[in-house]
Design a protein around this motif. Structure first.
Motif, PDB file in Angstrom:
ATOM      1  N   VAL A   9      14.863  20.368   9.467  1.00  0.00           N
ATOM      2  CA  VAL A   9      15.461  20.948   8.269  1.00  0.00           C
ATOM      3  C   VAL A   9      14.387  21.711   7.486  1.00  0.00           C
ATOM      4  O   VAL A   9      13.301  21.176   7.254  1.00  0.00           O
ATOM      5  CB  VAL A   9      16.077  19.839   7.384  1.00  0.00           C
ATOM      6  CG1 VAL A   9      16.678  20.418   6.112  1.00  0.00           C
ATOM      7  CG2 VAL A   9      17.116  19.045   8.173  1.00  0.00           C
ATOM      8  N   ALA A  10      14.697  22.932   7.103  1.00  0.00           N
ATOM      9  CA  ALA A  10      13.774  23.753   6.311  1.00  0.00           C
ATOM     10  C   ALA A  10      14.456  24.145   5.001  1.00  0.00           C
ATOM     11  O   ALA A  10      15.578  24.668   5.016  1.00  0.00           O
ATOM     12  CB  ALA A  10      13.372  25.000   7.085  1.00  0.00           C
ATOM     13  N   THR A  43       5.508  16.112   4.090  1.00  0.00           N
ATOM     14  CA  THR A  43       4.667  15.877   2.914  1.00  0.00           C
ATOM     15  C   THR A  43       4.400  17.148   2.114  1.00  0.00           C
ATOM     16  O   THR A  43       4.104  17.074   0.922  1.00  0.00           O
ATOM     17  CB  THR A  43       3.329  15.232   3.304  1.00  0.00           C
ATOM     18  OG1 THR A  43       2.646  16.072   4.236  1.00  0.00           O
ATOM     19  CG2 THR A  43       3.554  13.852   3.901  1.00  0.00           C
ATOM     20  N   ASP A  44       4.563  18.310   2.749  1.00  0.00           N
ATOM     21  CA  ASP A  44       4.344  19.563   2.016  1.00  0.00           C
ATOM     22  C   ASP A  44       5.607  20.052   1.304  1.00  0.00           C
ATOM     23  O   ASP A  44       5.620  21.137   0.727  1.00  0.00           O
ATOM     24  CB  ASP A  44       3.800  20.649   2.941  1.00  0.00           C
ATOM     25  CG  ASP A  44       4.780  21.074   4.029  1.00  0.00           C
ATOM     26  OD1 ASP A  44       5.922  20.556   4.086  1.00  0.00           O
ATOM     27  OD2 ASP A  44       4.393  21.934   4.847  1.00  0.00           O
ATOM     28  N   LYS A  45       6.675  19.252   1.357  1.00  0.00           N
ATOM     29  CA  LYS A  45       7.930  19.534   0.640  1.00  0.00           C
ATOM     30  C   LYS A  45       8.683  20.764   1.155  1.00  0.00           C
ATOM     31  O   LYS A  45       9.533  21.308   0.468  1.00  0.00           O
ATOM     32  CB  LYS A  45       7.707  19.683  -0.870  1.00  0.00           C
ATOM     33  CG  LYS A  45       6.968  18.539  -1.515  1.00  0.00           C
ATOM     34  CD  LYS A  45       7.813  17.306  -1.572  1.00  0.00           C
ATOM     35  CE  LYS A  45       7.096  16.234  -2.362  1.00  0.00           C
ATOM     36  NZ  LYS A  45       7.555  14.915  -2.077  1.00  0.00           N
TER      37      LYS A  45
END
Length: 86
Positions: A9-10, A43-45
């Motif tokens: 998912v992006a 972790t980079d959201k």
């Protein structure tokens, strides 16, 4: 060998906290049907991933993903990959 479905998912520029809240509720429902193996955010959201199992086939996996509020509300895109696990 077991077939699972890896969903990547992006987030889009239209991401909202409301969509994220609805996404969590959606995943809880999928988990209650014993179709969600694992899930988590990057972790980079920028997005996250989840693994579907106990799903009949790729089309059924895609139908689950298509109902994800993140996609329905335009907050994310997703790709589904058939995954052979051991």
């Amino acid at each position: 060998m077991k077939i699972c479905y890896l969903v990547l998912v992006a987030r889009t520029a239209n991401f909202t906290d409301h969509a994220a809240t609805e996404h969590v509720r959606f995943l809880d429902e999928v988990r209650a049907r014993d179709q969600l193996l694992i899930t988590g955010g990057f972790t980079d959201k920028t997005g996250g991933a989840y693994v579907l199992h106990n799903v009949a086939d790729r089309a059924a996996a895609q139908a689950i993903v298509d109902a994800d509020p993140l996609l329905v509300l335009g907050s994310a895109t997703a790709t589904v990959h058939e995954w052979s696990t051991r």
